[in-house]
Scaffold this active site. Sequence first.
Site, PDB file in Angstrom:
ATOM      1  N   ARG A   1       0.854  -1.206   0.000  1.00  0.00           N
ATOM      2  CA  ARG A   1       0.000   0.000   0.000  1.00  0.00           C
ATOM      3  C   ARG A   1       0.883   1.247   0.000  1.00  0.00           C
ATOM      4  O   ARG A   1       0.632   2.208  -0.712  1.00  0.00           O
ATOM      5  CB  ARG A   1      -0.945  -0.014   1.216  1.00  0.00           C
ATOM      6  CG  ARG A   1      -2.025  -1.090   1.118  1.00  0.00           C
ATOM      7  CD  ARG A   1      -3.114  -0.897   2.148  1.00  0.00           C
ATOM      8  NE  ARG A   1      -2.697  -1.159   3.526  1.00  0.00           N
ATOM      9  CZ  ARG A   1      -2.730  -2.343   4.131  1.00  0.00           C
ATOM     10  NH1 ARG A   1      -3.188  -3.407   3.482  1.00  0.00           N
ATOM     11  NH2 ARG A   1      -2.346  -2.488   5.389  1.00  0.00           N
TER      12      ARG A   1
ATOM     13  N   LYS B   1     -11.229  15.409   5.207  1.00  0.00           N
ATOM     14  CA  LYS B   1     -12.393  14.993   4.402  1.00  0.00           C
ATOM     15  C   LYS B   1     -13.368  14.161   5.221  1.00  0.00           C
ATOM     16  O   LYS B   1     -12.952  13.363   6.065  1.00  0.00           O
ATOM     17  CB  LYS B   1     -11.929  14.166   3.207  1.00  0.00           C
ATOM     18  CG  LYS B   1     -13.085  13.700   2.324  1.00  0.00           C
ATOM     19  CD  LYS B   1     -12.634  12.697   1.273  1.00  0.00           C
ATOM     20  CE  LYS B   1     -13.279  11.352   1.534  1.00  0.00           C
ATOM     21  NZ  LYS B   1     -13.046  10.376   0.447  1.00  0.00           N
TER      22      LYS B   1
ATOM     23  N   LYS C   1     -17.131  19.023  -2.098  1.00  0.00           N
ATOM     24  CA  LYS C   1     -16.783  17.900  -3.004  1.00  0.00           C
ATOM     25  C   LYS C   1     -18.059  17.157  -3.396  1.00  0.00           C
ATOM     26  O   LYS C   1     -18.473  16.218  -2.714  1.00  0.00           O
ATOM     27  CB  LYS C   1     -15.794  16.971  -2.291  1.00  0.00           C
ATOM     28  CG  LYS C   1     -15.449  15.715  -3.088  1.00  0.00           C
ATOM     29  CD  LYS C   1     -14.209  15.028  -2.537  1.00  0.00           C
ATOM     30  CE  LYS C   1     -13.967  13.712  -3.254  1.00  0.00           C
ATOM     31  NZ  LYS C   1     -12.656  13.120  -2.983  1.00  0.00           N
TER      32      LYS C   1
HETATM   33  P1  13P Z   1     -13.659   8.621  -6.504  1.00  0.00           P
HETATM   34  O1  13P Z   1     -13.119   9.761  -7.320  1.00  0.00           O
HETATM   35  O2  13P Z   1     -13.053   7.289  -6.850  1.00  0.00           O
HETATM   36  O3  13P Z   1     -15.157   8.606  -6.457  1.00  0.00           O
HETATM   37  O4  13P Z   1     -13.155   8.854  -5.027  1.00  0.00           O
HETATM   38  C1  13P Z   1     -13.265  10.114  -4.489  1.00  0.00           C
HETATM   39  C2  13P Z   1     -13.490  10.018  -3.044  1.00  0.00           C
HETATM   40  O5  13P Z   1     -12.736  10.555  -2.277  1.00  0.00           O
HETATM   41  C3  13P Z   1     -14.666   9.299  -2.558  1.00  0.00           C
HETATM   42  O6  13P Z   1     -14.867   9.569  -1.213  1.00  0.00           O
END
Ligand code: 13P
Length: 335
Positions: free
Chosen positions: A44, A134, A217
């Site tokens: 990872r 996030k 987002k």
């Molecule tokens: P994806 O762009 O693969 O949807 O992932 C973004 C993300 O942070 C989802 O929480």
Amino acid sequence: MSELKNIALQILNNGKGILAADESTGTMTKRLEGVNVPSNSENRLLFRETLFSSSSMSDCIGGVILYDETIKQVSSKKITIPDLISKSGAHPGIKVDTGAKILAGSPNEKITEGLDGLRERLKEYYKLGAKFTKWRGVYNISKDYPSKLSVQSNAHALARYSALVQENNMVPIVEPEVLMDGDHSAKDCYQKTSEVIKRCFDELILHKVDLKGIILKPNMILAGNKSNEKISNEEVAKLTLECLKNSVPTEVPGIAFLSGGQSEIEATENLNLINKNNNTNFIMSYSYGRALQQSALKFWSKNIRDLEGTQKIFNHRAKMNTLAAQGKWSKEIEN
Ligand code: 13P
């Protein structure tokens, strides 16, 4: 300008975007095993460190979202992962929710958890170098969903999270993801996404979150992946812009889309059209996970020692998305 707004702009200015490399160990295991690579902490780290050491990090990537395991790892250059990212000029960020669990009272829906002890964890992440965070709320669409309960409770959690993050001097990414799974129309996606985003902002305001110091987002407005409706990329861009213009307060400095299961090219093409037609004051960029990493991961899984080759593929994707974030991408440049 406030310090938080400054960080948000540094992450998203000039076509820069976010690399979402915050897959939980469970999700990363699925991704690695999907390409026949054993999922252990060394692998990872190796894949992620390869991306974080790429040349596009300084030109294209303004922020990297990490998972708890990665923010505490040390790179092969003997510096911590947050330091490796900072040295490239990008900001390290951290996913702080602990995942979406079944919502009591509406068992077909999810509520994102992680508020207990969050203040203390944020202080620890800040010390490790995180400048932003996030939290992802997730909603599915059908005739009955998302329910009022899911819309309200996820908005409440996103707002409490954001207030705590700003209290600790970091920029919260507010991610309400309306999933593309299902046979719903683009119009349904538009309506539900508008409702979800508006409710998030009601709660953010109630919790006294400084909207100038967040990044939103969201998902793009798409027809469900099992729907018969085929809408053009132009239509996706138009509906997405209209939805955000009508539901996001103007103070918000930047929007960074998730890719949500779109193919790499689709995610780039849609972002490009959104920017070509951007009639808002928002920066519109990317915070992609799969749409930035998929091809690089596939290549690496077959050429695990070819780190330069892996970086070349990642650099191309990052560059294409940074062009798209300025409305300067084209199929000719792609190929
Ligand atoms: P994806 O762009 O693969 O949807 O992932 C973004 C993300 O942070 C989802 O929480």
